[in-house]
Design a protein around this motif. Structure first.
Motif, PDB file in Angstrom:
ATOM      1  N   UNK A  14      18.950  -0.698   0.911  1.00 40.35           N
ATOM      2  CA  UNK A  14      18.498   0.463   1.680  1.00 40.35           C
ATOM      3  C   UNK A  14      17.046   0.791   1.383  1.00 40.35           C
ATOM      4  N   UNK A  15      16.658   0.723   0.121  1.00 39.10           N
ATOM      5  CA  UNK A  15      15.270   0.995  -0.247  1.00 39.10           C
ATOM      6  C   UNK A  15      14.308   0.011   0.399  1.00 39.10           C
ATOM      7  N   UNK A  58       8.929   7.962  -0.155  1.00 44.13           N
ATOM      8  CA  UNK A  58       9.286   8.450  -1.501  1.00 44.13           C
ATOM      9  C   UNK A  58      10.797   8.346  -1.719  1.00 44.13           C
ATOM     10  N   UNK A  59      11.576   8.809  -0.755  1.00 42.53           N
ATOM     11  CA  UNK A  59      13.036   8.746  -0.905  1.00 42.53           C
ATOM     12  C   UNK A  59      13.532   7.302  -0.904  1.00 42.53           C
ATOM     13  N   UNK A  60      12.971   6.452  -0.040  1.00 45.93           N
ATOM     14  CA  UNK A  60      13.352   5.042  -0.023  1.00 45.93           C
ATOM     15  C   UNK A  60      13.046   4.366  -1.340  1.00 45.93           C
ATOM     16  N   UNK A  61      11.894   4.711  -1.912  1.00 47.68           N
ATOM     17  CA  UNK A  61      11.526   4.149  -3.214  1.00 47.68           C
ATOM     18  C   UNK A  61      12.487   4.616  -4.305  1.00 47.68           C
ATOM     19  N   UNK A  62      12.795   5.902  -4.318  1.00 47.34           N
ATOM     20  CA  UNK A  62      13.708   6.441  -5.335  1.00 47.34           C
ATOM     21  C   UNK A  62      15.090   5.799  -5.221  1.00 47.34           C
ATOM     22  N   UNK A  63      15.586   5.654  -4.014  1.00 46.41           N
ATOM     23  CA  UNK A  63      16.900   5.037  -3.806  1.00 46.41           C
ATOM     24  C   UNK A  63      16.865   3.574  -4.218  1.00 46.41           C
ATOM     25  N   UNK A  64      15.793   2.875  -3.852  1.00 48.40           N
ATOM     26  CA  UNK A  64      15.654   1.474  -4.240  1.00 48.40           C
ATOM     27  C   UNK A  64      15.576   1.290  -5.746  1.00 48.40           C
ATOM     28  N   UNK A  65      14.877   2.184  -6.421  1.00 49.58           N
ATOM     29  CA  UNK A  65      14.771   2.108  -7.883  1.00 49.58           C
ATOM     30  C   UNK A  65      16.147   2.328  -8.523  1.00 49.58           C
ATOM     31  N   UNK A  66      16.908   3.276  -8.014  1.00 52.43           N
ATOM     32  CA  UNK A  66      18.264   3.480  -8.532  1.00 52.43           C
ATOM     33  C   UNK A  66      19.106   2.220  -8.349  1.00 52.43           C
ATOM     34  N   UNK A  67      18.993   1.618  -7.175  1.00 55.25           N
ATOM     35  CA  UNK A  67      19.719   0.377  -6.919  1.00 55.25           C
ATOM     36  C   UNK A  67      19.284  -0.734  -7.847  1.00 55.25           C
TER      37      UNK A  67
END
Length: 78
Positions: A14-15, A58-67
């Protein structure tokens, strides 16, 4: 907190997908006739969509980092 490998891969995908989509949108926004006033200044349309784009990055990056962290964590455990 632990998340499954499948969920981690989904968040990572998703990220990445978010960055691909929003880069394309940002390019199209920049080239849009509605984005710029005749005097060359940005319109309200541009400002609103630019803010939307930045927040989505920013949200895509945060979600990608969590993944990514979840994928790395599950690889160490397995």
């Amino acid at each position: 907190m632990r998340i499954s490998r499948g969920t981690s891969l989904f968040l990572l995908a998703f990220g990445v997908w978010s960055w691909i989509i929003w880069i394309t949108f940002a390019k199209n926004l920049w080239e849009s006739d509605r984005a710029w006033a005749p005097d060359g200044s940005p319109t309200a349309y541009f400002v609103v969509h630019a803010v939307l784009t930045v927040v989505s990055f920013v949200l895509g990056t945060a979600i990608g980092v969590l993944g990514w962290r979840g994928v790395r964590s599950s690889a160490r455990v397995s």
